[in-house]
Scaffold this motif. Structure first.
Motif, PDB file in Angstrom:
ATOM      1  N   ALA A   5       0.828  -1.209   0.000  1.00 33.54           N
ATOM      2  CA  ALA A   5       0.000   0.000   0.000  1.00 33.54           C
ATOM      3  C   ALA A   5       0.858   1.252   0.000  1.00 33.54           C
ATOM      4  O   ALA A   5       0.559   2.247  -0.684  1.00 33.54           O
ATOM      5  CB  ALA A   5      -0.915  -0.003   1.209  1.00 33.54           C
ATOM      6  N   ARG A   6       1.946   1.245   0.719  1.00 39.94           N
ATOM      7  CA  ARG A   6       2.831   2.426   0.749  1.00 39.94           C
ATOM      8  C   ARG A   6       3.463   2.649  -0.627  1.00 39.94           C
ATOM      9  O   ARG A   6       3.573   3.777  -1.091  1.00 39.94           O
ATOM     10  CB  ARG A   6       3.906   2.247   1.826  1.00 39.94           C
ATOM     11  CG  ARG A   6       3.349   2.395   3.266  1.00 39.94           C
ATOM     12  CD  ARG A   6       4.484   2.597   4.237  1.00 39.94           C
ATOM     13  NE  ARG A   6       5.352   1.446   4.243  1.00 39.94           N
ATOM     14  CZ  ARG A   6       5.205   0.414   5.076  1.00 39.94           C
ATOM     15  NH1 ARG A   6       4.190   0.422   5.944  1.00 39.94           N
ATOM     16  NH2 ARG A   6       6.050  -0.603   5.045  1.00 39.94           N
ATOM     17  N   THR A   8       2.231   1.898  -3.467  1.00 41.41           N
ATOM     18  CA  THR A   8       1.205   2.408  -4.390  1.00 41.41           C
ATOM     19  C   THR A   8       1.011   3.908  -4.196  1.00 41.41           C
ATOM     20  O   THR A   8       0.902   4.692  -5.154  1.00 41.41           O
ATOM     21  CB  THR A   8      -0.121   1.667  -4.152  1.00 41.41           C
ATOM     22  OG1 THR A   8       0.091   0.263  -4.357  1.00 41.41           O
ATOM     23  CG2 THR A   8      -1.187   2.141  -5.107  1.00 41.41           C
ATOM     24  N   VAL A   9       0.984   4.339  -2.931  1.00 37.44           N
ATOM     25  CA  VAL A   9       0.823   5.773  -2.634  1.00 37.44           C
ATOM     26  C   VAL A   9       2.008   6.565  -3.164  1.00 37.44           C
ATOM     27  O   VAL A   9       1.872   7.649  -3.755  1.00 37.44           O
ATOM     28  CB  VAL A   9       0.639   5.990  -1.133  1.00 37.44           C
ATOM     29  CG1 VAL A   9       0.634   7.486  -0.807  1.00 37.44           C
ATOM     30  CG2 VAL A   9      -0.650   5.340  -0.651  1.00 37.44           C
ATOM     31  N   ALA A  12       1.824   6.730  -6.949  1.00 39.30           N
ATOM     32  CA  ALA A  12       0.803   7.668  -7.394  1.00 39.30           C
ATOM     33  C   ALA A  12       1.238   9.102  -7.172  1.00 39.30           C
ATOM     34  O   ALA A  12       1.002  10.000  -8.010  1.00 39.30           O
ATOM     35  CB  ALA A  12      -0.501   7.380  -6.645  1.00 39.30           C
ATOM     36  N   SER A  13       1.889   9.354  -6.049  1.00 36.56           N
ATOM     37  CA  SER A  13       2.381  10.727  -5.766  1.00 36.56           C
ATOM     38  C   SER A  13       3.413  11.151  -6.798  1.00 36.56           C
ATOM     39  O   SER A  13       3.420  12.306  -7.283  1.00 36.56           O
ATOM     40  CB  SER A  13       2.960  10.784  -4.360  1.00 36.56           C
ATOM     41  OG  SER A  13       1.978  10.445  -3.396  1.00 36.56           O
TER      42      SER A  13
END
Length: 310
Positions: A5-6, A8-9, A12-13
């Protein structure tokens, strides 16, 4: 699950940041790299655009103020080309500004130069304004060379006309006359020298004559002065003589008048005596006209009453 999850963030950032940067770059490029610019349209009909490309420089008074953005054939003027340029808004583009194409003769790279004809004309700050075409130095040079070529061609025609066979013959004859004149110049110069020498001698003789004449004039003036003095004395004596003669004439006139007066009296007396004598002669002639009467007396018929004959 949490590490995925990290990641992916974070991905995306990163993608969002890249999109923001790309959008900023596009915006900066579209807005002239962050500069305040104005877009102008240049229409060229007489000048060649050879060597001019997109991003070619636009100069004004030797300073780069913009660049070329695109080309397009003009729809308003047949045979013309519309060139769109972007120019720094701080550049003093005025209504009297003209666009000229400059070309490097060595590299062939062309640039656009903006020339302002009147510095006091209003600024051209409206959107999508049009800058008229000017005359480049190369074009002026070409026109000048064309005029020189035409002048040279006309000169050559005149030279060929001047060097026609007839003119050559006349020129040859003129040269021959000049040669003859140059040969005669020596003799003419000698004659002129002799003439000048004669004139010099004549001038010397004339000067001597004038000197002698001046002396004679002085002597003659002295004589005239003496003669004038003598004439003055003689005129005085003549005046005295005339005055004396006038007195004598006056006295003679008086005597003449007296004589004429006495003569007039005597003539009157003599006239009276002559008149008496004439009367006596008349009477005597009457008597002598009738001798009988003179001897015997008058006739009885001629006697008046109471008269008797002698």
């Amino acid at each position: 699950m949490e590490p995925h999850a990290r990641y992916t963030v974070v991905g995306a950032s990163v993608l969002i940041l890249l999109g923001i940067v790309a959008a900023a770059l596009v915006w900066l490029l579209a807005s002239g790299n962050g500069r305040d610019v104005r877009h102008y349209t240049l229409t060229f009909t007489r000048q060649s655009l050879e060597g001019l490309e997109a991003n070619s420089e636009v100069h004004m008074k030797g300073i780069r103020v913009g660049s070329v953005t695109r080309f397009a054939f003009s729809k308003k003027q047949p045979g013309g080309v519309d060139v769109t340029v972007e120019v720094d808004a701080a550049a003093p583009v005025r209504e009297s500004t003209r666009a000229v194409v400059d070309r490097n003769l060595v590299t062939g790279i062309a640039t656009i130069r903006l020339v302002t004809l009147q510095e006091d004309s209003p600024l051209l700050d409206r959107a999508h304004a049009t800058i008229p075409e000017g005359e480049s130095q190369l074009q002026q040079f070409s026109q000048t060379m064309s005029q020189l070529a035409q002048g040279a061609d006309e000169t050559m025609k005149r030279i060929r006309q001047a060097l026609s066979p007839e003119n050559q013959a006349a020129f040859t004859e003129t040269l021959e006359n000049l040669r003859v004149a140059s040969r005669s110049a020596g003799a003419l110069t000698a004659r002129m020298d002799a003439t000048l020498a004669s004139i010099g001698r004549g001038a010397g003789a004339l000067q001597s004559t004038l000197t002698l004449a001046a002396g004679d004039f002085h002597r003659l003036a002295d004589r005239y002065d003496t003669l004038g003095a003598q004439a003055g004395t003689d005129l005085g004596e003549a005046a005295a003589a005339v005055r004396q003669l006038s007195g004598d004439v006056s006295r003679l006139a008086g005597r003449t008048e007296d004589f004429l007066g006495d003569a007039g009296i005597e003539l009157r007396i003599t006239g009276q005596q002559l008149r008496s004598t004439a009367d006596a002669l008349g009477t005597t002639s009457k008597k002598l006209g009738d001798p009988r009467a003179a001897l015997f007396g008058p006739s009885a018929a001629s006697l008046g009453p109471g008269e008797t004959g002698r």
